[in-house]
Design a protein around this motif. Structure first.
Motif, PDB file in Angstrom:
ATOM      1  N   UNK A   5       0.841  -1.198   0.000  1.00 49.61           N
ATOM      2  CA  UNK A   5       0.000   0.000   0.000  1.00 49.61           C
ATOM      3  C   UNK A   5       0.874   1.245   0.000  1.00 49.61           C
ATOM      4  N   UNK A   6       0.551   2.186  -0.917  1.00 45.77           N
ATOM      5  CA  UNK A   6       1.289   3.444  -0.928  1.00 45.77           C
ATOM      6  C   UNK A   6       0.835   4.273   0.268  1.00 45.77           C
ATOM      7  N   UNK A   7       1.689   5.185   0.714  1.00 45.43           N
ATOM      8  CA  UNK A   7       1.476   5.877   1.974  1.00 45.43           C
ATOM      9  C   UNK A   7       0.839   7.256   1.841  1.00 45.43           C
ATOM     10  N   UNK A   8       0.456   7.651   0.642  1.00 41.05           N
ATOM     11  CA  UNK A   8      -0.260   8.922   0.487  1.00 41.05           C
ATOM     12  C   UNK A   8      -1.752   8.722   0.739  1.00 41.05           C
ATOM     13  N   UNK A   9      -2.342   7.731   0.061  1.00 43.47           N
ATOM     14  CA  UNK A   9      -3.776   7.498   0.190  1.00 43.47           C
ATOM     15  C   UNK A   9      -4.151   6.097   0.612  1.00 43.47           C
ATOM     16  N   UNK A  10      -3.159   5.227   0.818  1.00 45.88           N
ATOM     17  CA  UNK A  10      -3.447   3.865   1.251  1.00 45.88           C
ATOM     18  C   UNK A  10      -3.908   2.933   0.148  1.00 45.88           C
ATOM     19  N   UNK A  11      -3.654   3.299  -1.120  1.00 51.53           N
ATOM     20  CA  UNK A  11      -4.066   2.457  -2.247  1.00 51.53           C
ATOM     21  C   UNK A  11      -3.129   1.263  -2.392  1.00 51.53           C
ATOM     22  N   UNK A  12      -3.712   0.103  -2.678  1.00 53.26           N
ATOM     23  CA  UNK A  12      -2.922  -1.102  -2.894  1.00 53.26           C
ATOM     24  C   UNK A  12      -2.325  -1.044  -4.304  1.00 53.26           C
ATOM     25  N   UNK A  13      -1.002  -1.134  -4.368  1.00 49.42           N
ATOM     26  CA  UNK A  13      -0.306  -1.035  -5.651  1.00 49.42           C
ATOM     27  C   UNK A  13       0.241  -2.374  -6.118  1.00 49.42           C
ATOM     28  N   UNK A  14       0.199  -3.395  -5.260  1.00 48.09           N
ATOM     29  CA  UNK A  14       0.672  -4.724  -5.640  1.00 48.09           C
ATOM     30  C   UNK A  14       0.083  -5.746  -4.679  1.00 48.09           C
ATOM     31  N   UNK A  15      -0.174  -6.937  -5.203  1.00 47.78           N
ATOM     32  CA  UNK A  15      -0.677  -8.009  -4.363  1.00 47.78           C
ATOM     33  C   UNK A  15      -2.114  -8.367  -4.681  1.00 47.78           C
ATOM     34  N   UNK A  16      -2.729  -9.182  -3.830  1.00 46.54           N
ATOM     35  CA  UNK A  16      -4.038  -9.747  -4.141  1.00 46.54           C
ATOM     36  C   UNK A  16      -5.196  -8.753  -4.145  1.00 46.54           C
ATOM     37  N   UNK A  17      -5.015  -7.562  -3.584  1.00 43.17           N
ATOM     38  CA  UNK A  17      -6.111  -6.585  -3.586  1.00 43.17           C
ATOM     39  C   UNK A  17      -5.740  -5.320  -4.363  1.00 43.17           C
ATOM     40  N   UNK A  18      -4.859  -5.477  -5.357  1.00 46.48           N
ATOM     41  CA  UNK A  18      -4.405  -4.334  -6.157  1.00 46.48           C
ATOM     42  C   UNK A  18      -5.602  -3.531  -6.657  1.00 46.48           C
ATOM     43  N   UNK A  19      -5.540  -2.221  -6.450  1.00 44.96           N
ATOM     44  CA  UNK A  19      -6.622  -1.334  -6.856  1.00 44.96           C
ATOM     45  C   UNK A  19      -7.566  -0.976  -5.716  1.00 44.96           C
ATOM     46  N   UNK A  20      -7.597  -1.789  -4.662  1.00 50.97           N
ATOM     47  CA  UNK A  20      -8.391  -1.472  -3.483  1.00 50.97           C
ATOM     48  C   UNK A  20      -7.597  -0.491  -2.612  1.00 50.97           C
ATOM     49  N   UNK A  21      -8.191  -0.055  -1.533  1.00 55.00           N
ATOM     50  CA  UNK A  21      -7.488   0.879  -0.640  1.00 55.00           C
ATOM     51  C   UNK A  21      -7.840   0.592   0.807  1.00 55.00           C
ATOM     52  N   UNK A  22      -6.924   0.973   1.689  1.00 52.86           N
ATOM     53  CA  UNK A  22      -7.198   0.932   3.113  1.00 52.86           C
ATOM     54  C   UNK A  22      -8.243   1.992   3.434  1.00 52.86           C
ATOM     55  N   UNK A  23      -9.024   1.780   4.486  1.00 47.25           N
ATOM     56  CA  UNK A  23     -10.034   2.763   4.887  1.00 47.25           C
ATOM     57  C   UNK A  23      -9.362   3.859   5.704  1.00 47.25           C
ATOM     58  N   UNK A  24      -9.352   5.060   5.166  1.00 48.89           N
ATOM     59  CA  UNK A  24      -8.736   6.202   5.831  1.00 48.89           C
ATOM     60  C   UNK A  24      -9.541   6.628   7.059  1.00 48.89           C
ATOM     61  N   UNK A  25      -8.834   7.089   8.067  1.00 53.18           N
ATOM     62  CA  UNK A  25      -9.431   7.629   9.285  1.00 53.18           C
ATOM     63  C   UNK A  25      -8.877   9.041   9.437  1.00 53.18           C
ATOM     64  N   UNK A  26      -9.733  10.039   9.519  1.00 54.94           N
ATOM     65  CA  UNK A  26      -9.231  11.410   9.630  1.00 54.94           C
ATOM     66  C   UNK A  26      -8.572  11.667  10.982  1.00 54.94           C
ATOM     67  N   UNK A  27      -7.347  12.175  10.927  1.00 51.04           N
ATOM     68  CA  UNK A  27      -6.607  12.571  12.130  1.00 51.04           C
ATOM     69  C   UNK A  27      -5.937  13.909  11.850  1.00 51.04           C
ATOM     70  N   UNK A  28      -5.537  14.574  12.921  1.00 46.92           N
ATOM     71  CA  UNK A  28      -4.789  15.829  12.803  1.00 46.92           C
ATOM     72  C   UNK A  28      -3.862  15.935  14.006  1.00 46.92           C
ATOM     73  N   UNK A  29      -2.885  16.798  13.894  1.00 45.43           N
ATOM     74  CA  UNK A  29      -1.974  17.056  15.000  1.00 45.43           C
ATOM     75  C   UNK A  29      -2.431  18.360  15.669  1.00 45.43           C
ATOM     76  N   UNK A  30      -2.647  18.271  16.974  1.00 43.81           N
ATOM     77  CA  UNK A  30      -3.122  19.426  17.736  1.00 43.81           C
ATOM     78  C   UNK A  30      -2.363  19.482  19.060  1.00 43.81           C
ATOM     79  N   UNK A  31      -1.640  20.558  19.266  1.00 44.67           N
ATOM     80  CA  UNK A  31      -0.869  20.743  20.515  1.00 44.67           C
ATOM     81  C   UNK A  31       0.039  19.549  20.814  1.00 44.67           C
TER      82      UNK A  31
END
Length: 115
Positions: free
Chosen positions: A83-109
Motif C-alpha cells: 500500500x502506498x502511503x499517500x492514500x493507502x491504495x494497494x499497488x501490488x498483491x491480491x487486492x491491487x486497486x483497493x485501498x485501506x479505509x482512511x481515518x481522519x486525524x490531525x496534529x493538535x498541541x
C-alpha cells in the motif's frame, strides 16, 4: 477512545511516532473499537484502519509491528499486499486497486487526535 463533539479524542503524542514510521492505536469508529495504523511524515500524520481489504486481517506481523518495503510501501504481513502511503491504495498483491479505509486525524498541541 470515542469521539465527543467538544473534546478531541487523543490517540498518541506526535513524538511517540517515528518519522517515516508506523504506530498502532485504537479508537472507537462508528461505534466499534477499531485498530488503527498511524503513519508519520514529518509533522503530518495519516491513519487507516488496520484491516487489509483482501482478507480482512490486520496488516501487522506482530501487534504494532508493521513492514515497510524498500520502495516505501506498507506491506501486509499475511499476503504481501503493498500500500502506498499517500492514500493507502494497494499497488501490488491480491487486492491491487483497493485501498485501506482512511481515518481522519490531525496534529493538535503535539498530540495526534481524531478528526
Amino acid at each position: 477512545m470515542s469521539a465527543n463533539a467538544s473534546t478531541p479524542v487523543e490517540l498518541v503524542p506526535l513524538d511517540a511516532l517515528p518519522d517515516q514510521g508506523f504506530h498502532a492505536a485504537e479508537a472507537v469508529i462508528d461505534g466499534d473499537a477499531e485498530p488503527l495504523i498511524l503513519y508519520r511524515d514529518g509533522g503530518q500524520v495519516r491513519a487507516w484502519l488496520n484491516v487489509c481489504p483482501h482478507a480482512g486481517r490486520n496488516l501487522d506481523w506482530a501487534p504494532g509491528q508493521f513492514l515497510k518495503s524498500g520502495d516505501g510501501h506498507l506491506v501486509c504481513a499475511v499476503h504481501g499486499a503493498a500500500f502506498e502511503l499517500q492514500g493507502g491504495c494497494c499497488v501490488a498483491g491480491p487486492c491491487k486497486g483497493d485501498a485501506l479505509r482512511a481515518v481522519p486525524v490531525r496534529v493538535e498541541d503535539g498530540m495526534v487526535v481524531l478528526g
